[in-house]
Design an enzyme around this catalytic site. Structure first.
Site, PDB file in Angstrom:
ATOM      1  N   ASP A 289       0.840  -1.198   0.000  1.00  0.00           N
ATOM      2  CA  ASP A 289       0.000   0.000   0.000  1.00  0.00           C
ATOM      3  C   ASP A 289       0.878   1.252   0.000  1.00  0.00           C
ATOM      4  O   ASP A 289       2.038   1.196   0.418  1.00  0.00           O
ATOM      5  CB  ASP A 289      -0.886   0.042   1.257  1.00  0.00           C
ATOM      6  CG  ASP A 289      -1.860  -1.120   1.302  1.00  0.00           C
ATOM      7  OD1 ASP A 289      -2.165  -1.682   0.233  1.00  0.00           O
ATOM      8  OD2 ASP A 289      -2.300  -1.457   2.411  1.00  0.00           O
TER       9      ASP A 289
HETATM   10  N1  URA Z   1      -1.381  -6.007   3.684  1.00  0.00           N
HETATM   11  C1  URA Z   1      -1.851  -4.750   3.769  1.00  0.00           C
HETATM   12  O1  URA Z   1      -2.891  -4.503   4.331  1.00  0.00           O
HETATM   13  N2  URA Z   1      -1.117  -3.772   3.178  1.00  0.00           N
HETATM   14  C2  URA Z   1       0.054  -3.998   2.561  1.00  0.00           C
HETATM   15  O2  URA Z   1       0.686  -3.060   2.057  1.00  0.00           O
HETATM   16  C3  URA Z   1       0.523  -5.309   2.486  1.00  0.00           C
HETATM   17  C4  URA Z   1      -0.212  -6.306   3.061  1.00  0.00           C
END
Ligand code: URA
Length: 232
Positions: free
Chosen positions: A101
């Site tokens: 993310d």
């Molecule tokens: N899970 C999440 O919620 N965000 C990420 O960036 C990676 C795994």
């Protein structure tokens, strides 16, 4: 690098096709017939039916992705991980193998090896990813038990995973799937909230902690082999 990987890269084959080709014969490494797919090649001369095989320009980068950039190849408005690379790498067709993310940090593999990325990301391979998460509430044993045995993240029940509490609000979680916002949604499902998330391990390799956020380096042969063993 393993011989099967070398041959697959040079001839544009899958690794199982390369293994078949090696077993059929016709390959030499420094003049000696080679029939073992797991043999190690580094700087030796590899010939197939007398023709020199050269691996294509495959690149594998470990990046410590900083928070605030997108893990995509391009975006009209926002900064991406590609903006952190010099032109040379940008021209070699790299892309992130998997996503983090925008607000997440940590190990992001950038490669131009489509076949490898495809295998790493295949749900069948159950490639492990470990995240360090800071939480807004204390994590108790009961919630760890629930997380490890599968939680409903709205329409999907997660597969078994491993959770280790390091401090009341700091935990390590290792999952083998990659659903959208998976880790955040898992903690949400047990009434908690992920304040920050960092991927510290991916496909059998730990993030090199000497890489500051935004820094990257090429994987060495040994590290690439470790990934290849993980997805075998
Ligand atoms: N899970 C999440 O919620 N965000 C990420 O960036 C990676 C795994």
């Amino acid at each position: 690098m393993r011989l099967d990987k070398y041959v697959a890269d040079a001839l544009g084959l899958t690794r199982s096709e390369a293994r078949e080709l090696i077993k059929r014969g016709g390959l030499t490494v420094d003049g000696q017939p080679a029939t073992a797919p797991a043999a190690h090649v580094d700087c030796q001369e590899v010939l197939y039916k007398g023709e020199k095989l050269k691996p294509k320009g495959l690149v594998y980068l470990m990046m410590n992705k900083p928070a605030g950039v997108l893990s995509v190849t391009e975006d009209k408005n926002q900064k991406t991980v590609m903006d952190l690379l010099p032109d040379g790498y940008r021209r070699s067709g790299l892309f992130p193998a998997g996503r983090l993310d925008k607000d997440s940090e940590g190990f992001l593999l950038l490669t131009n090896d489509g076949a490898l990325a495809h295998e790493i990301l295949s749900p069948k391979k159950k490639v492990g990813k470990t995240y360090l998460v800071r939480l807004s509430r204390d994590l108790d044993d009961e919630k760890i038990y629930i997380l490890e045995n599968g939680v409903d993240i709205v329409g999907y029940v997660t597969k078994p995973c491993k959770v280790e509490r390091l401090e009341p609000r700091l935990a390590k979680i290792t999952v083998t799937e990659g659903k959208y916002h998976q880790v955040k949604r898992m903690f949400l499902a047990v009434g908690n909230h992920v304040d920050s998330l960092k991927r510290i391990s991916f496909a059998g390799l730990d993030l090199d902690e000497s890489l500051a956020p935004g820094e990257y380096r090429e994987l060495c042969t040994k590290e690439l082999d470790k990934i290849l063993r993980t997805i075998q």
